[in-house]
Design a protein around this motif. Structure first.
Motif, mmCIF file in Angstrom:
data_model
loop_
_atom_site.group_PDB
_atom_site.id
_atom_site.type_symbol
_atom_site.label_atom_id
_atom_site.label_comp_id
_atom_site.label_asym_id
_atom_site.label_seq_id
_atom_site.Cartn_x
_atom_site.Cartn_y
_atom_site.Cartn_z
ATOM 1 N N PRO A 194 -25.774 -90.119 -45.872
ATOM 2 C CA PRO A 194 -26.833 -90.851 -46.593
ATOM 3 C C PRO A 194 -27.805 -89.951 -47.348
ATOM 4 O O PRO A 194 -28.465 -90.401 -48.276
ATOM 5 C CB PRO A 194 -27.555 -91.605 -45.455
ATOM 6 C CG PRO A 194 -26.546 -91.727 -44.377
ATOM 7 C CD PRO A 194 -25.742 -90.469 -44.442
ATOM 8 N N MET A 195 -27.882 -88.656 -46.977
ATOM 9 C CA MET A 195 -28.822 -87.745 -47.632
ATOM 10 C C MET A 195 -28.151 -86.864 -48.685
ATOM 11 O O MET A 195 -28.770 -85.932 -49.192
ATOM 12 C CB MET A 195 -29.494 -86.839 -46.594
ATOM 13 C CG MET A 195 -30.345 -87.562 -45.572
ATOM 14 S SD MET A 195 -31.389 -86.444 -44.612
ATOM 15 C CE MET A 195 -30.181 -85.326 -43.940
ATOM 16 N N ARG A 196 -26.906 -87.156 -48.999
ATOM 17 C CA ARG A 196 -26.139 -86.231 -49.835
ATOM 18 C C ARG A 196 -26.735 -86.032 -51.223
ATOM 19 O O ARG A 196 -26.556 -84.983 -51.847
ATOM 20 C CB ARG A 196 -24.699 -86.735 -49.944
ATOM 21 C CG ARG A 196 -24.532 -88.038 -50.704
ATOM 22 C CD ARG A 196 -23.123 -88.596 -50.553
ATOM 23 N NE ARG A 196 -22.909 -89.815 -51.330
ATOM 24 C CZ ARG A 196 -23.335 -91.010 -50.984
ATOM 25 N NH1 ARG A 196 -24.015 -91.163 -49.849
ATOM 26 N NH2 ARG A 196 -23.088 -92.069 -51.752
ATOM 27 N N GLU A 197 -27.453 -87.017 -51.750
ATOM 28 C CA GLU A 197 -28.006 -86.909 -53.108
ATOM 29 C C GLU A 197 -29.515 -86.666 -53.092
ATOM 30 O O GLU A 197 -30.155 -86.691 -54.142
ATOM 31 C CB GLU A 197 -27.689 -88.182 -53.897
ATOM 32 C CG GLU A 197 -26.188 -88.374 -54.139
ATOM 33 C CD GLU A 197 -25.885 -89.630 -54.933
ATOM 34 O OE1 GLU A 197 -26.832 -90.409 -55.172
ATOM 35 O OE2 GLU A 197 -24.719 -89.826 -55.297
ATOM 36 N N MET A 198 -30.096 -86.460 -51.928
ATOM 37 C CA MET A 198 -31.531 -86.218 -51.831
ATOM 38 C C MET A 198 -31.827 -84.732 -51.941
ATOM 39 O O MET A 198 -31.015 -83.888 -51.567
ATOM 40 C CB MET A 198 -32.076 -86.756 -50.509
ATOM 41 C CG MET A 198 -31.940 -88.260 -50.333
ATOM 42 S SD MET A 198 -32.660 -88.783 -48.765
ATOM 43 C CE MET A 198 -32.271 -90.526 -48.772
ATOM 44 N N VAL A 199 -33.026 -84.416 -52.449
ATOM 45 C CA VAL A 199 -33.483 -83.031 -52.564
ATOM 46 C C VAL A 199 -34.763 -82.887 -51.742
ATOM 47 O O VAL A 199 -35.690 -83.691 -51.875
ATOM 48 C CB VAL A 199 -33.752 -82.647 -54.037
ATOM 49 C CG1 VAL A 199 -34.272 -81.212 -54.127
ATOM 50 C CG2 VAL A 199 -32.480 -82.807 -54.867
ATOM 51 N N PHE A 200 -34.797 -81.865 -50.903
ATOM 52 C CA PHE A 200 -35.943 -81.636 -50.034
ATOM 53 C C PHE A 200 -36.542 -80.267 -50.347
ATOM 54 O O PHE A 200 -35.813 -79.287 -50.505
ATOM 55 C CB PHE A 200 -35.522 -81.698 -48.564
ATOM 56 C CG PHE A 200 -34.913 -83.018 -48.173
ATOM 57 C CD1 PHE A 200 -35.709 -84.083 -47.812
ATOM 58 C CD2 PHE A 200 -33.527 -83.186 -48.197
ATOM 59 C CE1 PHE A 200 -35.151 -85.297 -47.464
ATOM 60 C CE2 PHE A 200 -32.959 -84.392 -47.847
ATOM 61 C CZ PHE A 200 -33.777 -85.460 -47.479
ATOM 62 N N PHE A 201 -37.878 -80.239 -50.402
ATOM 63 C CA PHE A 201 -38.567 -79.003 -50.757
ATOM 64 C C PHE A 201 -39.203 -78.311 -49.552
ATOM 65 O O PHE A 201 -39.838 -77.272 -49.701
ATOM 66 C CB PHE A 201 -39.639 -79.284 -51.811
ATOM 67 C CG PHE A 201 -39.066 -79.741 -53.126
ATOM 68 C CD1 PHE A 201 -38.493 -78.841 -54.010
ATOM 69 C CD2 PHE A 201 -39.077 -81.089 -53.464
ATOM 70 C CE1 PHE A 201 -37.959 -79.261 -55.213
ATOM 71 C CE2 PHE A 201 -38.548 -81.528 -54.660
ATOM 72 C CZ PHE A 201 -37.983 -80.614 -55.547
ATOM 73 N N SER A 202 -39.051 -78.886 -48.392
ATOM 74 C CA SER A 202 -39.583 -78.252 -47.184
ATOM 75 C C SER A 202 -38.804 -78.738 -45.978
ATOM 76 O O SER A 202 -38.173 -79.799 -46.001
ATOM 77 C CB SER A 202 -41.072 -78.564 -47.000
ATOM 78 O OG SER A 202 -41.261 -79.924 -46.650
ATOM 79 N N LEU A 203 -38.873 -77.948 -44.922
ATOM 80 C CA LEU A 203 -38.191 -78.314 -43.682
ATOM 81 C C LEU A 203 -38.813 -79.558 -43.068
ATOM 82 O O LEU A 203 -38.118 -80.385 -42.468
ATOM 83 C CB LEU A 203 -38.259 -77.133 -42.710
ATOM 84 C CG LEU A 203 -37.184 -77.047 -41.619
ATOM 85 C CD1 LEU A 203 -35.795 -76.982 -42.232
ATOM 86 C CD2 LEU A 203 -37.422 -75.830 -40.736
ATOM 87 N N ALA A 204 -40.127 -79.704 -43.232
ATOM 88 C CA ALA A 204 -40.808 -80.882 -42.681
ATOM 89 C C ALA A 204 -40.315 -82.162 -43.348
ATOM 90 O O ALA A 204 -40.089 -83.179 -42.683
ATOM 91 C CB ALA A 204 -42.318 -80.724 -42.849
ATOM 92 N N ASP A 205 -40.149 -82.120 -44.675
ATOM 93 C CA ASP A 205 -39.642 -83.308 -45.377
ATOM 94 C C ASP A 205 -38.214 -83.643 -44.934
ATOM 95 O O ASP A 205 -37.865 -84.814 -44.755
ATOM 96 C CB ASP A 205 -39.665 -83.059 -46.891
ATOM 97 C CG ASP A 205 -41.079 -82.960 -47.435
ATOM 98 O OD1 ASP A 205 -41.998 -83.449 -46.747
ATOM 99 O OD2 ASP A 205 -41.256 -82.393 -48.515
ATOM 100 N N LEU A 206 -37.401 -82.612 -44.762
ATOM 101 C CA LEU A 206 -36.015 -82.819 -44.332
ATOM 102 C C LEU A 206 -35.970 -83.443 -42.941
ATOM 103 O O LEU A 206 -35.244 -84.417 -42.695
ATOM 104 C CB LEU A 206 -35.274 -81.487 -44.351
ATOM 105 C CG LEU A 206 -33.816 -81.490 -43.877
ATOM 106 C CD1 LEU A 206 -32.977 -82.476 -44.666
ATOM 107 C CD2 LEU A 206 -33.223 -80.090 -43.985
#
Length: 517
Positions: free
Chosen positions: A271-283
């Motif tokens: 489900p997260m394959r197309e998401m972009v995360f800019f921090s470990l907390a967001d991920l």
């Protein structure tokens, strides 16, 4: 033909073939050998009926055209099976060979099989299939942990660099309640932080944690007695549980967490394959959101979710969490120096220990907030950690009697001692301390002035200090000279000055200042 099939299987083959599937896909779908499917398709092609006509036949008619009974000669085959029973009884005897028993079989059988077929039938009947066992997991007994083989990624906002991150997975096997977290690496500090977060997520502690043979968890792997990493062992002691590493190259020991990793790929990664995360907390925030849905899915057979099973069964078997969170410990070796301190290399600072351990080899256990010094497994000093470089961190109870006396030196210390001998002594000490640029020099001079009372007494010292203050000569050397030369003793000249009287006696013939106006 390798295998014979019943009419229902034949109809499934015909239906799938009419749907356009290849023989290979038909075999994979039905769990049948591709060669068997090929053989039956050849038979269907040689039949004078079309596939649709064959499909329309009832089971009896279809079985009559393509009988499912075996073509094996039962008498001959039964004779072979009886031989195999004798072979199995002698199988563990020293010197056993199949060739010896085959020769006995040939000598007694009416129509023996060839040696190749003899072995083929034997191994087909007694295949060495490594069975698996269904393990029953007691609630609250174990927590399985592992790192996923595939990594997730985040993007550095400033540079745009794609950074791979590890994924930690934990599962309670009885309820299969799962915890997932992304972390920077598989190093010791990240592993312990993830385990701490997992235990907080479950709200309790199992009896044992079953880990893989990671370097961050196991220093030396062993099938029977692994050497646990010192920090991980200390973590287990803090949470009152045991560490039980799985055997090397034995994933079946932790099959549930291996399966949980694969389910994490499906329920969290995908489900997260197309998401972009800019921090470990967001991920981790997104992982936590998906984890809620994952643990809420119903098991088809149990008609309950992982969360419901955990809440209703397993949670009450977990031990309570300790009052404080575990702080990762590191270790250093240090020798106690002659002045009674150990050198703490990470901060380049010094910490005191009891003076009787001078010259001993010690071990320093430290966290982000504390520094402990141990000698022969016993703690001999505990300090709060001060990261200032070059600092000396001292506890008075660690010092010898002489060192304690010097450690008390301060302006207030000398003022208190000076006040015992008189106000003028106190005034001189205050003057001396205020003039010194370097405190320790002023301390020595002040101590010298105070110590003069031993030779001259407090009264004379106070008088001498009074004379020094009047002459603006409040130094150790001047006061000592006043006492040495007895200048502190009252004289007519000094007494007259003190009483504001002239030293010239009164006389009628002596004219005063008024006579010269």
């Amino acid at each position: 033909m390798a295998n014979t099939l019943d009419p229902m299987d034949l109809k499934q083959i015909i239906s799938l073939h009419l749907d356009g599937l290849s023989n290979r896909k038909i075999g994979a779908t039905l769990g049948i050998s591709r060669n068997t499917v090929n053989s039956y398709m050849r038979l269907f092609g040689a039949c004078d009926r079309s596939l649709k006509e064959l499909l329309a036949l009832d089971n009896g008619a279809l079985e009559a055209l393509f009988p499912s009974h075996t073509t094996i000669d039962n008498v001959r085959y039964d004779e072979l099976m009886r031989c195999f029973e004798g072979i199995n009884r002698a199988r563990n005897h020293p010197g056993f060979t199949f060739l010896h028993h085959y020769r006995d079989y040939v000598g007694t059988a009416k129509d023996p099989y060839g040696y190749t077929q003899f072995l083929e039938h034997y191994h087909r009947k007694y295949a060495k299939i490594k069975g698996s066992m269904k393990l029953e997991h007691d609630p609250g007994k174990e927590l399985f942990i592992d790192f996923a083989g595939k990594k997730l990624h985040m993007v550095e906002r400033d540079t745009g660099e794609v950074v791979p991150v590890e994924v930690f997975v934990a599962i309670l096997p009885n309820s299969q309640y799962t915890y997932v977290e992304a972390c920077r690496s598989q190093k010791r500090e990240d592993l312990i932080a993830c385990c701490t977060n997992a235990l907080n997520y479950y709200g309790g502690v199992p009896k044992a944690i079953v880990s893989d043979n990671l370097k961050s968890a196991v220093t030396r792997a062993s099938r029977y007695e692994a050497d646990i990493n010192r920090s991980f062992k200390d973590f287990a002691r803090h949470y009152n549980c045991a560490i039980n590493p799985a055997r090397g190259y034995s994933p079946q020991d932790k099959a549930l967490v291996e399966n949980a990793v694969h389910l994490a790929y499906q329920r969290i990664y995908y489900p997260m394959r197309e998401m972009v995360f800019f921090s470990l907390a967001d991920l981790n925030r997104e992982i936590k959101r998906l984890l809620v849905a994952y643990n809420g899915l119903l098991f088809k057979r149990k008609e309950a979710s992982r969360r419901e099973l955990f809440q209703s069964v397993e949670r009450e078997y977990l031990k309570p969490l300790p009052g404080s969170a575990y702080q990762l410990k590191d270790y250093r070796r240090a020798k106690v120096q002659k002045m009674g301190y150990v050198y703490f290399s990470p901060d380049k600072s010094y910490y005191s220990v009891p003076y009787r351990y001078i010259g001993k080899e010690t071990t320093i256990h430290y966290t982000g907030s504390t520094v402990e010094v141990h000698y022969h497994q016993r703690r001999i000093a505990l300090h709060g950690r001060h990261p200032e470089k070059g600092s000396y961190n001292t506890k008075k109870e660690h010092l010898g009697s002489t060192h304690k006396y010097y450690s008390d030196w301060s302006p207030e210390f000398f003022k208190r001692k000076a006040a015992r001998h008189g106000d003028h002594v106190l005034g001189c000490v205050e003057t001396i301390l205020s003039k010194g640029d370097y405190p320790e020099i002023g301390y020595k001079r002040a101590m010298g002035v105070i110590q003069l009372h031993r030779a001259y007494g407090s009264q004379r010292l106070d008088n001498a200090c009074k004379r020094a203050l009047q002459a603006d000569a409040a130094t150790y050397m001047r006061i000592r000279n006043i006492l040495k030369n007895n200048l502190d003793k009252s004289s007519l000249f000094y007494r007259d000055l003190e009483e504001d009287k002239s030293h010239i006696p009164d006389h009628g013939n002596i004219r005063g200042a008024s006579a010269y106006q």
